[in-house]
Design a protein around this motif. Sequence first.
Motif, mmCIF file in Angstrom:
data_model
loop_
_atom_site.group_PDB
_atom_site.id
_atom_site.type_symbol
_atom_site.label_atom_id
_atom_site.label_comp_id
_atom_site.label_asym_id
_atom_site.label_seq_id
_atom_site.Cartn_x
_atom_site.Cartn_y
_atom_site.Cartn_z
ATOM 1 N N GLU A 1 31.734 -47.005 22.560
ATOM 2 C CA GLU A 1 32.863 -46.478 23.332
ATOM 3 C C GLU A 1 34.025 -47.452 23.352
ATOM 4 O O GLU A 1 35.192 -47.052 23.252
ATOM 5 N N ARG A 2 33.722 -48.759 23.458
ATOM 6 C CA ARG A 2 34.793 -49.764 23.457
ATOM 7 C C ARG A 2 35.565 -49.742 22.143
ATOM 8 O O ARG A 2 36.797 -49.873 22.128
ATOM 9 N N GLN A 3 34.861 -49.571 21.046
ATOM 10 C CA GLN A 3 35.533 -49.498 19.751
ATOM 11 C C GLN A 3 36.395 -48.247 19.649
ATOM 12 O O GLN A 3 37.513 -48.293 19.128
ATOM 13 N N PHE A 4 35.898 -47.129 20.166
ATOM 14 C CA PHE A 4 36.678 -45.891 20.140
ATOM 15 C C PHE A 4 37.971 -46.038 20.940
ATOM 16 O O PHE A 4 39.028 -45.553 20.539
ATOM 17 N N GLN A 5 37.874 -46.705 22.076
ATOM 18 C CA GLN A 5 39.038 -46.827 22.956
ATOM 19 C C GLN A 5 40.122 -47.730 22.379
ATOM 20 O O GLN A 5 41.276 -47.660 22.798
ATOM 21 N N LYS A 6 39.763 -48.561 21.417
ATOM 22 C CA LYS A 6 40.756 -49.420 20.776
ATOM 23 C C LYS A 6 41.613 -48.656 19.778
ATOM 24 O O LYS A 6 42.680 -49.131 19.377
ATOM 25 N N ARG B 1 23.905 -40.868 21.212
ATOM 26 C CA ARG B 1 23.638 -39.707 22.070
ATOM 27 C C ARG B 1 24.260 -39.867 23.445
ATOM 28 O O ARG B 1 24.541 -38.879 24.131
ATOM 29 N N LEU B 2 24.459 -41.100 23.864
ATOM 30 C CA LEU B 2 25.013 -41.362 25.200
ATOM 31 C C LEU B 2 26.532 -41.489 25.202
ATOM 32 O O LEU B 2 27.140 -41.660 26.255
ATOM 33 N N VAL B 3 27.144 -41.401 24.025
ATOM 34 C CA VAL B 3 28.603 -41.459 23.934
ATOM 35 C C VAL B 3 29.150 -40.056 24.194
ATOM 36 O O VAL B 3 28.744 -39.099 23.525
ATOM 37 N N PRO B 4 30.040 -39.879 25.157
ATOM 38 C CA PRO B 4 30.520 -38.524 25.485
ATOM 39 C C PRO B 4 31.304 -37.889 24.344
ATOM 40 O O PRO B 4 32.044 -38.566 23.627
ATOM 41 N N HIS B 5 31.105 -36.598 24.193
ATOM 42 C CA HIS B 5 31.828 -35.816 23.181
ATOM 43 C C HIS B 5 33.227 -35.518 23.696
ATOM 44 O O HIS B 5 33.408 -35.090 24.837
ATOM 45 N N GLU C 1 43.849 -45.435 18.193
ATOM 46 C CA GLU C 1 44.790 -44.386 18.610
ATOM 47 C C GLU C 1 44.472 -43.132 17.800
ATOM 48 O O GLU C 1 45.145 -42.791 16.835
ATOM 49 N N TRP C 2 43.426 -42.456 18.204
ATOM 50 C CA TRP C 2 42.900 -41.308 17.467
ATOM 51 C C TRP C 2 43.071 -40.022 18.269
ATOM 52 O O TRP C 2 43.075 -40.032 19.503
ATOM 53 N N ALA C 3 43.171 -38.916 17.535
ATOM 54 C CA ALA C 3 43.080 -37.594 18.158
ATOM 55 C C ALA C 3 41.628 -37.393 18.588
ATOM 56 O O ALA C 3 40.720 -38.021 18.036
ATOM 57 N N PRO C 4 41.372 -36.506 19.565
ATOM 58 C CA PRO C 4 40.000 -36.334 20.073
ATOM 59 C C PRO C 4 38.969 -36.001 18.994
ATOM 60 O O PRO C 4 37.805 -36.398 19.113
ATOM 61 N N ALA C 5 39.386 -35.309 17.952
ATOM 62 C CA ALA C 5 38.416 -34.898 16.931
ATOM 63 C C ALA C 5 37.870 -36.087 16.147
ATOM 64 O O ALA C 5 36.721 -36.066 15.707
ATOM 65 N N THR C 6 38.671 -37.139 15.990
ATOM 66 C CA THR C 6 38.254 -38.258 15.138
ATOM 67 C C THR C 6 37.051 -39.017 15.692
ATOM 68 O O THR C 6 36.072 -39.229 14.967
ATOM 69 N N PRO C 7 37.060 -39.458 16.969
ATOM 70 C CA PRO C 7 35.846 -40.110 17.475
ATOM 71 C C PRO C 7 34.626 -39.205 17.446
ATOM 72 O O PRO C 7 33.504 -39.685 17.305
ATOM 73 N N ASN C 8 34.833 -37.903 17.555
ATOM 74 C CA ASN C 8 33.693 -36.989 17.458
ATOM 75 C C ASN C 8 33.049 -37.048 16.075
ATOM 76 O O ASN C 8 31.822 -36.954 15.945
#
Length: 363
Positions: free
Chosen positions: A118-123, A157-161, A125-132
């Motif tokens: 999650e920390r890496q995702f938050q760094k 599995r514990l990373v929110p969609h 600047e992605w649209a919501p679809a990309t981290p998914n």
Amino acid sequence: KKKGRNARGVFEKVPGSDVWWIRFNDALGRFRREKAGTKGMAIDLYRKRKVEALEGKKLPERLRRATATFAEIARDALTYSKVHKAATSYRCDAGRMEVLLGWFREYPAESITAQDIERQFQKQEWAPATPNRYRALLSLIYRLAIRNGKVKENPARLVPHRLEDNGRIRFLSAPEETTLRNAIESKCPERIPEFDLALNTGLRLSEQYGLLWESVSLPRRTLTIPRSKNGTMRHVPLNHAAVKALETLRKLYPASEFACGGAREPRRWFEPALRDAKVASFSWHCLRHTFASRLVMAGVDIRTVQELLGHKTIGMTVRYSHLAPKHTLAAVERLDTPTETPTDTTTDTRVFEQSTAQAAVLH
């Protein structure tokens, strides 16, 4: 001035790598080394192992083998992707894998947590679809690693969609199609059959530009996608416009085994045509949206549209349903139909009441 010493039992095997190991004696007095990851993780793991040794706990079997790194389980997943997925899906996985390896390459696979991901995702600047998409790939990596006995848990599995905004569907209007068609004809008229094939089949870009002539049957008016995006074979019917486009392509590229002459994508000519036609916020994939939208607006039922698009679940297709308001309008218009006038007929319940009373006496 003396150089600062590392914490006891913790060392950096390759100086400057930021990959730290621990050394300790287990409950049986045997000397061991174990890769931990960052320095902080190494210190925590060393303390844990010392406590376990003092308590007389034996190391679990999985720690007696070499600890699997993220790079190792990522490599296994990429091999799986190459064998079991379509070529374009594999290329997407390979590209995303490089990003993931940049984050976690030498980390022990079991040390990575949902919080780390999650920390890496938050760094970013992605649209919501990309981290998914990255979450899905991480989940695949760990599912395979669990199956191979290299890890026990899947932190993805514990990373929110993320909630994706798929509400807006961009498709060509009739005037836009005319303008775009004119732009293509003026600069590269030989590309018109590719454009028509996409509009009349709804093929994905990879499916169209990977289509072989051996998978096309013009007499039967059908083409076959041996392995679609979801890994299954599907058959696509061809209308008159699609057949005509394929016949033209056959004449244009008689020596090629590929229906579109071996080109890998249409970007080189399609994007300039979009600019010339002043069609904004549009991509090649929107031609697939156009195909689906026109079917729905023509009254084709959603289940058939799902089959023609090759969607694995109908949930992907339902987003086009708002373009066909006729069935919902017909439903609410029933409220405008006058209801029957209520009658004065009443039901004589005396016989029923007498029967009930007799039954009560018998019991």
